[in-house]
Scaffold this motif. Structure first.
Motif, mmCIF file in Angstrom:
data_model
loop_
_atom_site.group_PDB
_atom_site.id
_atom_site.type_symbol
_atom_site.label_atom_id
_atom_site.label_comp_id
_atom_site.label_asym_id
_atom_site.label_seq_id
_atom_site.Cartn_x
_atom_site.Cartn_y
_atom_site.Cartn_z
ATOM 1 N N PRO A 90 -8.224 -12.959 2.816
ATOM 2 C CA PRO A 90 -8.843 -11.644 3.013
ATOM 3 C C PRO A 90 -7.899 -10.700 3.758
ATOM 4 N N ALA A 91 -7.962 -9.431 3.400
ATOM 5 C CA ALA A 91 -7.113 -8.413 4.022
ATOM 6 C C ALA A 91 -7.930 -7.591 5.013
ATOM 7 N N VAL A 92 -7.235 -6.714 5.710
ATOM 8 C CA VAL A 92 -7.869 -5.810 6.675
ATOM 9 C C VAL A 92 -8.482 -4.631 5.913
ATOM 10 N N TYR A 93 -9.696 -4.253 6.283
ATOM 11 C CA TYR A 93 -10.397 -3.132 5.666
ATOM 12 C C TYR A 93 -9.509 -1.882 5.674
ATOM 13 N N TYR A 106 1.177 -7.952 -1.281
ATOM 14 C CA TYR A 106 0.324 -7.081 -2.087
ATOM 15 C C TYR A 106 -1.055 -7.055 -1.454
ATOM 16 N N GLU A 107 -1.611 -5.851 -1.333
ATOM 17 C CA GLU A 107 -3.002 -5.724 -0.912
ATOM 18 C C GLU A 107 -3.784 -5.160 -2.080
ATOM 19 N N ILE A 108 -4.939 -5.752 -2.321
ATOM 20 C CA ILE A 108 -5.823 -5.276 -3.379
ATOM 21 C C ILE A 108 -6.953 -4.509 -2.712
ATOM 22 N N VAL A 109 -7.132 -3.258 -3.164
ATOM 23 C CA VAL A 109 -8.165 -2.378 -2.632
ATOM 24 C C VAL A 109 -9.141 -2.064 -3.765
ATOM 25 N N VAL A 110 -10.418 -2.301 -3.540
ATOM 26 C CA VAL A 110 -11.444 -1.987 -4.533
ATOM 27 C C VAL A 110 -12.148 -0.710 -4.102
ATOM 28 N N PRO A 124 0.538 1.609 5.321
ATOM 29 C CA PRO A 124 1.644 1.034 4.545
ATOM 30 C C PRO A 124 2.751 0.493 5.443
ATOM 31 N N GLN A 125 3.358 -0.582 4.983
ATOM 32 C CA GLN A 125 4.475 -1.201 5.683
ATOM 33 C C GLN A 125 5.569 -1.495 4.669
ATOM 34 N N GLU A 126 6.769 -1.743 5.179
ATOM 35 C CA GLU A 126 7.872 -2.097 4.285
ATOM 36 C C GLU A 126 7.526 -3.400 3.568
ATOM 37 N N ASP A 127 7.946 -3.529 2.336
ATOM 38 C CA ASP A 127 7.686 -4.716 1.512
ATOM 39 C C ASP A 127 6.198 -4.964 1.285
ATOM 40 N N LEU A 143 -6.925 10.644 -6.387
ATOM 41 C CA LEU A 143 -6.626 9.918 -5.163
ATOM 42 C C LEU A 143 -5.416 10.479 -4.439
ATOM 43 N N LYS A 144 -5.511 10.532 -3.123
ATOM 44 C CA LYS A 144 -4.354 10.848 -2.284
ATOM 45 C C LYS A 144 -3.789 9.498 -1.873
ATOM 46 N N LEU A 145 -2.622 9.169 -2.436
ATOM 47 C CA LEU A 145 -2.077 7.820 -2.321
ATOM 48 C C LEU A 145 -1.287 7.613 -1.039
ATOM 49 N N PRO A 146 -1.264 6.369 -0.555
ATOM 50 C CA PRO A 146 -0.448 6.048 0.624
ATOM 51 C C PRO A 146 1.036 6.118 0.254
ATOM 52 N N ASP A 147 1.872 6.199 1.235
ATOM 53 C CA ASP A 147 3.316 6.261 1.013
ATOM 54 C C ASP A 147 3.838 4.836 0.805
ATOM 55 N N ALA A 148 3.471 4.266 -0.330
ATOM 56 C CA ALA A 148 3.859 2.901 -0.683
ATOM 57 C C ALA A 148 3.691 2.754 -2.193
#
Length: 186
Positions: A90-93, A106-110, A124-127, A143-148
């Motif tokens: 599980p990832a962080v909300y 990779y993070e999956i966001v629904v 966002p983080q490097e890699d 969508l306003k996307l993250p810098d990643a």
């Protein structure tokens, strides 16, 4: 003492809650009969239980399936050949799931309709790359996307047990417009 594959199943269910039996079978990456035997043994040992009449499997019959996690796991399964059984969790909300593939996270966001602003909460983080699951690809344009780096996915069940998953990448087409191109995972 649980066997290695049995330990995996218990760990996945403790992390994600109840999952469709089909997903567990696919995550095991074993022939179907072997995977079914693993699940039967775990049920006999009372380590897992059927949920909702057996469609889902959980640590106990009262587990509630989380539909966001289930969608994220369907997308994870597209990469499962490249992901170690213990390299997803599980990832962080607002993300649902994190996995490592070839030393890249990779993070999956629904996202459901109307939840576009949740992307502002990502850090966002490097890699690190994002896979954003949307109900329909037209939603991605707003969508306003993250810098990643971002990849988009739609999950369409079309009346089948396993959904059809389509991946898209974003391409700039000039005049500030974006276009989303069908892409194979990987």
């Amino acid at each position: 003492m649980l066997l290695q594959d049995e330990q995996y199943v218990v760990k996945w269910l403790s992390q994600y809650g109840a999952l469709p039996k089909t997903q567990i079978v696919r995550m095991l990456q074993k022939p179907e009969k072997t995977a079914e035997k693993i699940l039967r043994n775990l049920k006999k040992q009372m380590q897992i239980a059927d949920v909702s009449g057996g469609y889902y499997v959980g640590l106990d019959p009262m587990c509630r399936p989380d539909q966001r996690i289930i969608l994220a796991v369907w997308v994870l399964l597209k990469f499962i050949d490249y992901v170690d059984p213990m390299a997803h969790y599980p990832a962080v909300y607002p993300s649902q799931l994190f996995f490592l593939k070839e030393n890249i996270g990779y993070e999956i966001v629904v996202l459901y309709e109307g939840e576009q602003s949740q992307l502002r909460l990502l850090q966002p983080q490097e890699d690190l790359k994002y896979i954003i699951i949307v109900p329909h690809i037209a939603m991605a344009e707003k969508l306003k996307l993250p810098d990643a780096p971002c990849l988009f996915a739609t999950v369409d069940f079309q009346g089948e047990e396993e959904p059809k998953i389509i991946f898209y990448s974003e391409e700039a087409v000039g005049n500030g417009r974006r276009e989303f191109i069908h892409k194979s995972p990987g």
